[in-house]
Design an enzyme around this catalytic site. Structure first.
Site, PDB file in Angstrom:
ATOM      1  N   VAL A  64     -29.920  77.896   1.886  1.00 58.19           N
ATOM      2  CA  VAL A  64     -29.430  76.509   1.976  1.00 58.19           C
ATOM      3  C   VAL A  64     -28.113  76.401   2.756  1.00 58.19           C
ATOM      4  O   VAL A  64     -27.723  75.301   3.151  1.00 58.19           O
ATOM      5  CB  VAL A  64     -29.279  75.852   0.585  1.00 58.19           C
ATOM      6  N   TYR A 155     -16.919  77.771  -9.158  1.00 53.67           N
ATOM      7  CA  TYR A 155     -18.177  77.220  -9.684  1.00 53.67           C
ATOM      8  C   TYR A 155     -17.952  75.828 -10.280  1.00 53.67           C
ATOM      9  O   TYR A 155     -18.710  74.888 -10.005  1.00 53.67           O
ATOM     10  CB  TYR A 155     -18.725  78.184 -10.736  1.00 53.67           C
ATOM     11  N   ALA A 157     -15.597  73.714  -9.593  1.00 47.63           N
ATOM     12  CA  ALA A 157     -15.316  72.747  -8.516  1.00 47.63           C
ATOM     13  C   ALA A 157     -16.608  72.351  -7.807  1.00 47.63           C
ATOM     14  O   ALA A 157     -16.830  71.167  -7.509  1.00 47.63           O
ATOM     15  CB  ALA A 157     -14.318  73.350  -7.524  1.00 47.63           C
ATOM     16  N   SER A 158     -17.473  73.332  -7.562  1.00 51.33           N
ATOM     17  CA  SER A 158     -18.729  73.016  -6.861  1.00 51.33           C
ATOM     18  C   SER A 158     -19.600  72.101  -7.709  1.00 51.33           C
ATOM     19  O   SER A 158     -20.205  71.154  -7.187  1.00 51.33           O
ATOM     20  CB  SER A 158     -19.491  74.303  -6.493  1.00 51.33           C
TER      21      SER A 158
HETATM   22  P1  NAI Z   1     -30.805  82.153 -10.949  1.00 54.98           P
HETATM   23  O1  NAI Z   1     -29.746  83.047 -10.415  1.00 54.98           O
HETATM   24  O2  NAI Z   1     -31.754  82.700 -11.973  1.00 54.98           O
HETATM   25  O3  NAI Z   1     -31.672  81.577  -9.734  1.00 54.98           O
HETATM   26  C1  NAI Z   1     -31.080  81.015  -8.600  1.00 54.98           C
HETATM   27  C2  NAI Z   1     -32.048  81.094  -7.446  1.00 54.98           C
HETATM   28  O4  NAI Z   1     -31.360  80.559  -6.305  1.00 54.98           O
HETATM   29  C3  NAI Z   1     -32.443  82.553  -7.106  1.00 54.98           C
HETATM   30  O5  NAI Z   1     -33.833  82.630  -6.937  1.00 54.98           O
HETATM   31  C4  NAI Z   1     -31.700  82.813  -5.801  1.00 54.98           C
HETATM   32  O6  NAI Z   1     -32.390  83.710  -4.936  1.00 54.98           O
HETATM   33  C5  NAI Z   1     -31.609  81.407  -5.209  1.00 54.98           C
HETATM   34  N1  NAI Z   1     -30.533  81.302  -4.225  1.00 54.98           N
HETATM   35  C6  NAI Z   1     -29.291  81.848  -4.282  1.00 54.98           C
HETATM   36  N2  NAI Z   1     -28.615  81.567  -3.171  1.00 54.98           N
HETATM   37  C7  NAI Z   1     -29.426  80.832  -2.381  1.00 54.98           C
HETATM   38  C8  NAI Z   1     -29.288  80.250  -1.093  1.00 54.98           C
HETATM   39  N3  NAI Z   1     -28.168  80.405  -0.378  1.00 54.98           N
HETATM   40  N4  NAI Z   1     -30.326  79.538  -0.597  1.00 54.98           N
HETATM   41  C9  NAI Z   1     -31.475  79.393  -1.315  1.00 54.98           C
HETATM   42  N5  NAI Z   1     -31.672  79.944  -2.520  1.00 54.98           N
HETATM   43  C10 NAI Z   1     -30.651  80.648  -3.051  1.00 54.98           C
HETATM   44  O7  NAI Z   1     -30.068  80.856 -11.502  1.00 54.98           O
HETATM   45  P2  NAI Z   1     -30.525  79.757 -12.561  1.00 54.98           P
HETATM   46  O8  NAI Z   1     -29.896  80.077 -13.863  1.00 54.98           O
HETATM   47  O9  NAI Z   1     -31.974  79.553 -12.513  1.00 54.98           O
HETATM   48  O10 NAI Z   1     -29.749  78.483 -12.011  1.00 54.98           O
HETATM   49  C11 NAI Z   1     -30.339  77.481 -11.206  1.00 54.98           C
HETATM   50  C12 NAI Z   1     -29.318  76.382 -11.004  1.00 54.98           C
HETATM   51  O11 NAI Z   1     -28.933  75.840 -12.262  1.00 54.98           O
HETATM   52  C13 NAI Z   1     -28.037  76.845 -10.313  1.00 54.98           C
HETATM   53  O12 NAI Z   1     -27.572  75.834  -9.446  1.00 54.98           O
HETATM   54  C14 NAI Z   1     -27.098  77.040 -11.476  1.00 54.98           C
HETATM   55  O13 NAI Z   1     -25.755  76.925 -11.069  1.00 54.98           O
HETATM   56  C15 NAI Z   1     -27.528  75.912 -12.381  1.00 54.98           C
HETATM   57  N6  NAI Z   1     -27.159  76.126 -13.771  1.00 54.98           N
HETATM   58  C16 NAI Z   1     -27.606  77.225 -14.465  1.00 54.98           C
HETATM   59  C17 NAI Z   1     -27.198  77.420 -15.767  1.00 54.98           C
HETATM   60  C18 NAI Z   1     -27.626  78.596 -16.572  1.00 54.98           C
HETATM   61  O14 NAI Z   1     -27.031  78.822 -17.632  1.00 54.98           O
HETATM   62  N7  NAI Z   1     -28.614  79.372 -16.186  1.00 54.98           N
HETATM   63  C19 NAI Z   1     -26.292  76.457 -16.434  1.00 54.98           C
HETATM   64  C20 NAI Z   1     -25.912  75.346 -15.616  1.00 54.98           C
HETATM   65  C21 NAI Z   1     -26.329  75.205 -14.333  1.00 54.98           C
END
Ligand code: NAI
Length: 247
Positions: A64, A155, A157-158
């Site tokens: 992204v 994080y 801030a984002s």
């Molecule tokens: P995760 O780390 O399990 O999955 C994130 C996915 O995003 C991975 O498949 C990764 O390869 C992909 N990714 C990373 N950088 C990328 C890029 N530059 N372009 C495209 N894809 C990319 O994370 P999770 O837990 O599933 O989190 C998903 C979203 O939810 C994130 O935005 C996270 O900040 C948010 N979130 C997660 C929480 C949690 O406790 N798991 C809590 C609050 C928010």
């Protein structure tokens, strides 16, 4: 009756965790699922999982932060499917350090993926959605974006920034028939929590009124609701899905 029948839905970071659960849930709700992630093999696997659930699905390797690639993928989706109904800006990363220890590289990388990436993808689909006169953009914020958190300057801030996007775009795009909302999950059991020590996780669970971490499917179901017409009057909202946790 599936709520997302034939809705062309582009999900970033869809190879694992919440993104994968969302892709699978959207597939079950009848959507045409566009799986996007930086991990090529996992993109293929997630795409196959959606197809196995009976959905039409296509996978794209997409970083992204790479604006040219974002534009190319959006163009290919529009050429092939004719429209984009839903964008789920789910891709996100953490690189934690206290204020005094955080490097500029850590700061920039998290802002690049979590904030600039959301801007890239949303700007890239906005023209098509405006032409259609309809669309839904859903942004991954976090309770950390609402309350802050130790060690997460970049994080927090984002994720606070993503709320700013959501509020602004709901005003700009609402009159064009496009709804924009954010989801602010609490702590959800996915690989992103891998760097947090077990002891801290146990403490966190203790602080959640429901007494446990969330499951990715419990966030996916909220995205599905917000993407559907069941949420037709929900716009500019930040929905906390945290089991009642206040960080
Ligand atoms: P995760 O780390 O399990 O999955 C994130 C996915 O995003 C991975 O498949 C990764 O390869 C992909 N990714 C990373 N950088 C990328 C890029 N530059 N372009 C495209 N894809 C990319 O994370 P999770 O837990 O599933 O989190 C998903 C979203 O939810 C994130 O935005 C996270 O900040 C948010 N979130 C997660 C929480 C949690 O406790 N798991 C809590 C609050 C928010």
């Amino acid at each position: 009756m599936p709520r997302l029948q034939n809705k062309v839905s582009l999900i970033t970071g869809a190879a694992q965790g919440i993104g994968l659960a969302t892709a699978r849930r959207f597939a079950q709700e009848g959507a045409i699922v566009i799986v996007c992630d930086i991990k090529p093999e996992a993109v293929e696997d997630a795409t196959r999982q959606c197809q196995a659930l009976g959905a039409q699905a296509a996978g794209f390797v997409l970083d992204v932060t790479d604006r040219a690639r974002v534009d190319e993928v959006v163009k290919q989706v529009l050429d092939r499917f004719g429209r984009i109904d839903v964008l789920v800006n789910n891709a996100g990363i953490t690189q934690d350090a206290r204020l005094q220890k955080m490097t500029l590289e850590q700061f920039d990388r998290v802002i690049d993926v979590n904030l600039r990436g959301v801007f890239h993808c949303s700007q890239a689909v906005a023209d098509a959605m405006v032409r259609q006169g309809s669309g839904v953009i859903l942004n991954a914020s976090s309770v950390v974006g609402v309350y802050g958190n130790f060690g997460q300057t970049n994080y927090a801030a984002s994720k606070f920034g993503v709320i700013g996007f959501t509020k602004t775009w709901s005003r700009e795009l609402g009159p064009k028939g496009i709804r924009v909302n954010a989801v602010a999950p609490g702590f959800v059991a996915t690989p992103i929590l891998g760097t947090i020590p077990d002891k801290v996780i146990a403490e966190l669970e203790h602080r959640v009124p429901l007494g446990r971490l969330g499951q990715p499917e419990e966030i996916a179901s909220v995205y599905a609701f917000l993407a559907s017409d069941d949420a037709s009057y929900v716009n500019g909202a930040v929905l906390e899905v945290s089991g009642g946790l206040v960080v």
